[in-house]
Write a protein that holds these residues in place. Structure first.
Motif, PDB file in Angstrom:
ATOM      1  N   ASN A   6     -18.224  11.639 -40.084  1.00 14.01           N
ATOM      2  CA  ASN A   6     -17.108  11.531 -39.141  1.00 14.01           C
ATOM      3  C   ASN A   6     -17.550  11.548 -37.682  1.00 14.01           C
ATOM      4  O   ASN A   6     -16.727  11.390 -36.780  1.00 14.01           O
ATOM      5  CB  ASN A   6     -16.096  12.657 -39.386  1.00 14.01           C
ATOM      6  CG  ASN A   6     -15.248  12.389 -40.618  1.00 14.01           C
ATOM      7  OD1 ASN A   6     -15.003  11.245 -40.976  1.00 14.01           O
ATOM      8  ND2 ASN A   6     -14.807  13.447 -41.279  1.00 14.01           N
ATOM      9  N   ALA A   7     -18.845  11.742 -37.443  1.00 17.18           N
ATOM     10  CA  ALA A   7     -19.402  11.678 -36.093  1.00 17.18           C
ATOM     11  C   ALA A   7     -20.836  11.155 -36.204  1.00 17.18           C
ATOM     12  O   ALA A   7     -21.795  11.900 -36.019  1.00 17.18           O
ATOM     13  CB  ALA A   7     -19.366  13.044 -35.402  1.00 17.18           C
ATOM     14  N   PRO A   8     -20.999   9.885 -36.559  1.00 13.69           N
ATOM     15  CA  PRO A   8     -22.337   9.330 -36.791  1.00 13.69           C
ATOM     16  C   PRO A   8     -23.254   9.536 -35.583  1.00 13.69           C
ATOM     17  O   PRO A   8     -22.841   9.396 -34.437  1.00 13.69           O
ATOM     18  CB  PRO A   8     -22.067   7.840 -37.028  1.00 13.69           C
ATOM     19  CG  PRO A   8     -20.657   7.798 -37.539  1.00 13.69           C
ATOM     20  CD  PRO A   8     -19.942   8.890 -36.799  1.00 13.69           C
ATOM     21  N   GLY A   9     -24.507   9.895 -35.888  1.00 12.64           N
ATOM     22  CA  GLY A   9     -25.477  10.138 -34.831  1.00 12.64           C
ATOM     23  C   GLY A   9     -25.426  11.532 -34.254  1.00 12.64           C
ATOM     24  O   GLY A   9     -26.194  11.852 -33.351  1.00 12.64           O
ATOM     25  N   ARG A  10     -24.541  12.371 -34.793  1.00 12.60           N
ATOM     26  CA  ARG A  10     -24.408  13.742 -34.306  1.00 12.60           C
ATOM     27  C   ARG A  10     -24.701  14.723 -35.447  1.00 12.60           C
ATOM     28  O   ARG A  10     -24.557  14.387 -36.616  1.00 12.60           O
ATOM     29  CB  ARG A  10     -23.012  13.981 -33.727  1.00 12.60           C
ATOM     30  CG  ARG A  10     -22.747  13.127 -32.483  1.00 12.60           C
ATOM     31  CD  ARG A  10     -21.370  13.335 -31.890  1.00 12.60           C
ATOM     32  NE  ARG A  10     -21.200  12.482 -30.715  1.00 12.60           N
ATOM     33  CZ  ARG A  10     -21.537  12.825 -29.482  1.00 12.60           C
ATOM     34  NH1 ARG A  10     -22.024  14.037 -29.242  1.00 12.60           N
ATOM     35  NH2 ARG A  10     -21.368  11.988 -28.474  1.00 12.60           N
ATOM     36  N   ILE A  11     -25.112  15.922 -35.080  1.00 11.80           N
ATOM     37  CA  ILE A  11     -25.477  16.903 -36.098  1.00 11.80           C
ATOM     38  C   ILE A  11     -24.241  17.326 -36.899  1.00 11.80           C
ATOM     39  O   ILE A  11     -23.112  17.286 -36.393  1.00 11.80           O
ATOM     40  CB  ILE A  11     -26.162  18.131 -35.470  1.00 11.80           C
ATOM     41  CG1 ILE A  11     -25.214  18.876 -34.517  1.00 11.80           C
ATOM     42  CG2 ILE A  11     -27.457  17.741 -34.757  1.00 11.80           C
ATOM     43  CD1 ILE A  11     -25.798  20.185 -33.968  1.00 11.80           C
ATOM     44  N   PRO A  12     -24.449  17.754 -38.148  1.00 14.00           N
ATOM     45  CA  PRO A  12     -23.315  18.209 -38.939  1.00 14.00           C
ATOM     46  C   PRO A  12     -22.953  19.663 -38.687  1.00 14.00           C
ATOM     47  O   PRO A  12     -21.888  20.118 -39.095  1.00 14.00           O
ATOM     48  CB  PRO A  12     -23.813  18.041 -40.374  1.00 14.00           C
ATOM     49  CG  PRO A  12     -25.285  18.268 -40.263  1.00 14.00           C
ATOM     50  CD  PRO A  12     -25.696  17.699 -38.923  1.00 14.00           C
ATOM     51  N   GLY A  13     -23.833  20.386 -38.001  1.00 13.93           N
ATOM     52  CA  GLY A  13     -23.649  21.830 -37.867  1.00 13.93           C
ATOM     53  C   GLY A  13     -24.244  22.542 -39.071  1.00 13.93           C
ATOM     54  O   GLY A  13     -24.421  21.971 -40.148  1.00 13.93           O
ATOM     55  N   GLY A  14     -24.587  23.804 -38.863  1.00 16.16           N
ATOM     56  CA  GLY A  14     -25.212  24.570 -39.938  1.00 16.16           C
ATOM     57  C   GLY A  14     -24.695  25.994 -39.941  1.00 16.16           C
ATOM     58  O   GLY A  14     -23.838  26.352 -39.133  1.00 16.16           O
ATOM     59  N   SER A  15     -25.141  26.791 -40.831  1.00 17.81           N
ATOM     60  CA  SER A  15     -26.191  26.417 -41.759  1.00 17.81           C
ATOM     61  C   SER A  15     -25.662  25.743 -43.026  1.00 17.81           C
ATOM     62  O   SER A  15     -26.446  25.250 -43.844  1.00 17.81           O
ATOM     63  CB  SER A  15     -26.982  27.674 -42.166  1.00 17.81           C
ATOM     64  OG  SER A  15     -26.140  28.616 -42.822  1.00 17.81           O
ATOM     65  N   SER A  16     -24.344  25.697 -43.183  1.00 13.28           N
ATOM     66  CA  SER A  16     -23.753  25.076 -44.379  1.00 13.28           C
ATOM     67  C   SER A  16     -23.631  23.569 -44.177  1.00 13.28           C
ATOM     68  O   SER A  16     -22.582  22.966 -44.418  1.00 13.28           O
ATOM     69  CB  SER A  16     -22.384  25.693 -44.677  1.00 13.28           C
ATOM     70  OG  SER A  16     -22.445  27.103 -44.757  1.00 13.28           O
ATOM     71  N   SER A  17     -24.727  22.953 -43.756  1.00 11.95           N
ATOM     72  CA  SER A  17     -24.719  21.551 -43.326  1.00 11.95           C
ATOM     73  C   SER A  17     -24.419  20.593 -44.464  1.00 11.95           C
ATOM     74  O   SER A  17     -23.555  19.714 -44.345  1.00 11.95           O
ATOM     75  CB  SER A  17     -26.059  21.213 -42.679  1.00 11.95           C
ATOM     76  OG  SER A  17     -27.131  21.546 -43.555  1.00 11.95           O
ATOM     77  N   GLY A  18     -25.149  20.725 -45.572  1.00 12.76           N
ATOM     78  CA  GLY A  18     -24.936  19.813 -46.678  1.00 12.76           C
ATOM     79  C   GLY A  18     -23.560  19.955 -47.298  1.00 12.76           C
ATOM     80  O   GLY A  18     -22.953  18.959 -47.712  1.00 12.76           O
ATOM     81  N   SER A  19     -23.052  21.184 -47.355  1.00 10.79           N
ATOM     82  CA  SER A  19     -21.711  21.404 -47.904  1.00 10.79           C
ATOM     83  C   SER A  19     -20.654  20.691 -47.074  1.00 10.79           C
ATOM     84  O   SER A  19     -19.761  20.018 -47.609  1.00 10.79           O
ATOM     85  CB  SER A  19     -21.411  22.900 -47.976  1.00 10.79           C
ATOM     86  OG  SER A  19     -22.168  23.532 -48.982  1.00 10.79           O
ATOM     87  N   ALA A  20     -20.752  20.825 -45.754  1.00 18.07           N
ATOM     88  CA  ALA A  20     -19.792  20.160 -44.877  1.00 18.07           C
ATOM     89  C   ALA A  20     -19.921  18.650 -44.964  1.00 18.07           C
ATOM     90  O   ALA A  20     -18.918  17.919 -45.009  1.00 18.07           O
ATOM     91  CB  ALA A  20     -19.985  20.639 -43.441  1.00 18.07           C
ATOM     92  N   ALA A  21     -21.165  18.153 -44.971  1.00 19.87           N
ATOM     93  CA  ALA A  21     -21.394  16.712 -45.034  1.00 19.87           C
ATOM     94  C   ALA A  21     -20.862  16.124 -46.335  1.00 19.87           C
ATOM     95  O   ALA A  21     -20.284  15.029 -46.346  1.00 19.87           O
ATOM     96  CB  ALA A  21     -22.884  16.413 -44.879  1.00 19.87           C
ATOM     97  N   ALA A  22     -21.052  16.845 -47.440  1.00 20.36           N
ATOM     98  CA  ALA A  22     -20.587  16.354 -48.733  1.00 20.36           C
ATOM     99  C   ALA A  22     -19.068  16.236 -48.772  1.00 20.36           C
ATOM    100  O   ALA A  22     -18.515  15.249 -49.273  1.00 20.36           O
ATOM    101  CB  ALA A  22     -21.076  17.273 -49.850  1.00 20.36           C
TER     102      ALA A  22
END
Length: 428
Positions: A117-133
């Motif tokens: 939803n924000a290509p080229g920007r970090i997903p945030g962490g530390s639960s990064s993969g969970s949010a990205a999925a």
């Protein structure tokens, strides 16, 4: 995989391990767990942050040396087991920052999950993969943990809903600890209604039913946000205020002057000192024995935490008690506190280390509020800036988690993927 392109038309073909166009899941064979009963979550899929145990699998915690020095888990973490027992299907374990100790979501070993939803920007962490999925539609729900903002911040950056629960409300058995007096379980969903469905399973009923009638607007928290952020959230805040019989502005950080400084910036430093001391007590022995390979950011962080002395932590704990007492007194039954989840949209993946550190300090100045007081907080994707999502947060009194989720589900719209344009927009 951040910044890479992929073919959505071919998504779903190939082996299970190949079905990860966002780099959200731990590399290797995918964990798949069928539900153990039919229940209210039947039909939902969920992903699991790789600090939660799953039976027969090594819990990797974002670091290869951790994975190589630990045995497979004997049982599922109770939170995982509860979702399975209520009809949900687990579709994989997700990438986390190393030992869950970052807010960026950039793992030096496994990459940066793509923020769809924000290509080229970090997903945030530390639960990064969970949010990205969840944001990318690879799972309906995902389990995460939140110590200093690790659910709330990825939720804001990725344009999804997320909750940090009251500290101690859900047992942390079967989950890697980070800083025990701050660690909480949280989860993500694309809408607040699904977030609440999961809450009805993971949370026992609140001790006392709550109807929220009083709204506190954290003016010092809004002052920490970028002007664009405050502007984007303003119409949502106005709509929220209209739902309450009573609303007022408060300065959350104005408790007392402490040695570290005034206001929320001072409380952020209080949080950091206490968190660091706890982290070294938990992980220091393993680090000294194993000498693990950390990425540069995490290595720098652990070099620092070992320097925090007991007297510093004791002073921080004393200050924290005063802050928590005052904030909990402010948060009387029926009260909600509103603030920006983050001071800005997600930073670019190309941001340098210095700018990320500065951004992190401003983030922690917001997230430390609920953390220091042990309160539940939900982040809702209610605005955007330059096409990138932005979360608004609501903090409830201690133990009012289910009431908070019920309110959020009634207040927040329920956009599906691709409908983010319905959020208030602020142009550059």
């Amino acid at each position: 995989m951040a910044g890479s392109s992929f073919d959505f038309d071919s998504f779903g073909r190939g082996s299970e391990a190949d079905r990860d166009p966002l780099g959200a899941f731990v590399p290797g064979p995918r964990v798949h767990l069928e539900p153990t009963a039919v229940g209210p979550l039947a039909g939902l899929t969920f992903a699991i942050k790789d600090i939660f145990d799953t039976a027969g699998q090594v819990t990797g915690c974002g670091n290869p040396d951790w994975a190589n020095s630990h045995e497979p888990a004997e049982a599922n973490a109770p939170a995982v087991e509860r979702l399975l027992a209520n009809g949900a299907t687990a579709v994989g374990k997700t990438v986390t920052d190393e030992l869950a100790y970052s807010l960026n979501g950039q793992n030096a070993h496994y990459g940066t999950p793509t923020n769809s939803n924000a290509p080229g920007r970090i997903p945030g962490g530390s639960s990064s993969g969970s949010a990205a999925a969840v944001a990318g539609g690879l799972a309906d729900v995902a389990l995460g943990s939140d110590t200093g903002g690790s659910v709330r911040i990825p939720a804001s950056y990725c344009g999804i809903s997320g909750i940090r629960t009251t500290h101690g409300r859900i047992a942390l058995e079967g989950i890697m600890p980070l800083a025990p007096s701050f660690d909480t379980i949280g989860w993500f969903a694309r809408d607040a209604q699904t977030l609440a469905r999961v809450g009805a399973v993971l949370l026992e009923p609140d001790a006392a039913p709550a109807t929220f009638r009083r709204l506190l607007v954290a003016e010092d928290a809004f002052a920490l946000a970028q002007p664009e952020t405050a502007g984007a959230l303003s119409p949502v805040l106005e709509r929220l205020t209209q739902r309450f019989a009573q609303s007022e502005t408060v300065a959350v950080g104005d408790v007392v002057t402490i040695e570290r400084g005034d206001g929320l910036a001072g409380w952020m430093l209080c949080f950091r000192a206490l968190q660091a001391f706890e982290i070294w007590r938990v992980h220091g022995p393993w680090i000294e024995q194993t000498a693990p390979r950390f990425g540069p950011e995490i290595a720098e962080r652990f070099d620092w935490v070992r320097t925090v002395e007991k007297d510093q932590a004791s002073a921080a704990a004393s200050d924290r008690a005063r802050f928590a007492e005052r904030l909990q007194a402010m948060m009387t039954p029926g009260t909600l506190l509103v603030l920006p989840t983050a001071p800005d949209i997600a930073p670019l993946t190309s941001s340098d280390a210095a700018s990320l550190r500065d951004h992190r300090d401003r983030v922690l100045s917001l997230t430390c509020i609920a953390g220091l007081a042990g309160l539940p907080q939900v982040s809702l994707p209610l605005a955007q800036i330059r096409g990138c999502p932005l979360g608004l947060s609501l903090i409830a009194p201690k133990g009012a988690d289910r009431a908070l989720l019920t309110f959020a589900a009634k207040f927040a719209p329920s956009p599906s993927i691709g409908e983010a344009a319905a959020w208030p927009e602020v142009a550059s």
